[in-house]
Design a protein around this motif. Sequence first.
Motif, PDB file in Angstrom:
ATOM      1  N   GLN A  90      10.634 -23.431 -19.608  1.00  0.00           N
ATOM      2  CA  GLN A  90      10.772 -22.297 -18.694  1.00  0.00           C
ATOM      3  C   GLN A  90      11.085 -22.782 -17.281  1.00  0.00           C
ATOM      4  O   GLN A  90      11.955 -22.222 -16.593  1.00  0.00           O
ATOM      5  CB  GLN A  90       9.492 -21.460 -18.716  1.00  0.00           C
ATOM      6  N   LEU A  95      12.695 -19.816 -15.350  1.00  0.00           N
ATOM      7  CA  LEU A  95      12.012 -18.647 -15.894  1.00  0.00           C
ATOM      8  C   LEU A  95      10.555 -18.642 -15.443  1.00  0.00           C
ATOM      9  O   LEU A  95      10.012 -19.689 -15.066  1.00  0.00           O
ATOM     10  CB  LEU A  95      12.061 -18.681 -17.425  1.00  0.00           C
ATOM     11  N   ALA A  97       7.032 -19.413 -15.571  1.00  0.00           N
ATOM     12  CA  ALA A  97       6.458 -20.495 -16.384  1.00  0.00           C
ATOM     13  C   ALA A  97       5.005 -20.194 -16.725  1.00  0.00           C
ATOM     14  O   ALA A  97       4.077 -20.736 -16.115  1.00  0.00           O
ATOM     15  CB  ALA A  97       6.586 -21.820 -15.653  1.00  0.00           C
ATOM     16  N   GLN A 104      12.410 -13.286 -22.242  1.00  0.00           N
ATOM     17  CA  GLN A 104      13.231 -14.129 -21.374  1.00  0.00           C
ATOM     18  C   GLN A 104      13.405 -15.529 -21.966  1.00  0.00           C
ATOM     19  O   GLN A 104      14.504 -16.101 -21.925  1.00  0.00           O
ATOM     20  CB  GLN A 104      12.602 -14.226 -19.987  1.00  0.00           C
ATOM     21  N   THR A 105      12.342 -16.069 -22.513  1.00  0.00           N
ATOM     22  CA  THR A 105      12.416 -17.388 -23.125  1.00  0.00           C
ATOM     23  C   THR A 105      13.317 -17.362 -24.353  1.00  0.00           C
ATOM     24  O   THR A 105      14.182 -18.229 -24.540  1.00  0.00           O
ATOM     25  CB  THR A 105      11.008 -17.871 -23.519  1.00  0.00           C
TER      26      THR A 105
END
Length: 249
Positions: A90, A95, A97, A104-105
Amino acid sequence: MEAPLIRRLSRFLAALALTAATTIVGVTTTAGAAHADGCYTWGRMLSEGMSGEDVRQLQIRVSGYPGYGAVLGTDGAYGPATRSAVIRFQQAYGLPADGIAGPQTFNKIYALQDDDCTTVNFSYAEFNDCNSDWSGGAVSASTARANARLSMWKLQAMRHALGDQQIIVTSAFRSYACNSAVGGSSTSRHLYGDAVDLGAGPHSLCRLAQQARYHGFNEILGPGYPGHNDHTHVANKSTRTWSAPNCGI
C-alpha cells in the motif's frame, strides 16, 4: 442472455459483494468497490486473522513486499507478516496503509496483472524459452508455472522499487534437457521454475542483486560468485544463500 451482458452482470455482483463486506466491517473507502478481474476476483475484504484461498491469492500478489531478508509464506493464513507485506504494498503505491486489503488494494492488484495471471510487465513466454508446455523439469508443469508466477510478482515489486524501469530476464524455467544443454547444475532451481537469471540493462547486475534482498528471494547469486559475472540469479528456496562478493553481498 448474451455473453457481454453476462460479464457485466458478473462484474456488478462481485462489486456489490465487496461493497457489502466493506459496510459490515465498518471500514469506509473513497475508491468504491473493486471491479471484477479476468484472472482472480476477491469477494470480501481481508484482514489479519482471516484465512482461505483468497488470502493465499493475496499473499502471492504481495510476496514481493516481505521486508529485508524475509520471505512471505503463501499458506492462506493472514498473519502479522501478511499484514506487514500489505502495508508495504500500500505504501509503495500511495494507498492508505492500514494493512487491510480492500477495494483500493484490490484495484491496484488488478491493474498490475493480466487476465492470464501474469503481471503486466512479465509474461509466461519470457519465463520459459525451453518448451511451450512447462514439462520435463523437477516438478509438474502446473507447479513450474505457479512457481514462475510467484517470481513474477516478486520481480514486479522489485521493478517498481527500481523506478518502474525494465528488468531483463535472460533465463528462467528449464527442463532437465534444457538445463543440461546450458551446463546448469543438476540441482538448479531453474528445474523447479522458481529461479530467474537477470541481465544488465537500466540497472547494473550489482544493483539488481542488492535490491533483490528486499523482495523475498532466498537465493541471490551475482558478480563475484563463480559463473555469475554476466548475470544476477534470484530464486525461491527454503534456505538462504546470498553471494555476490563484487557487490558487497
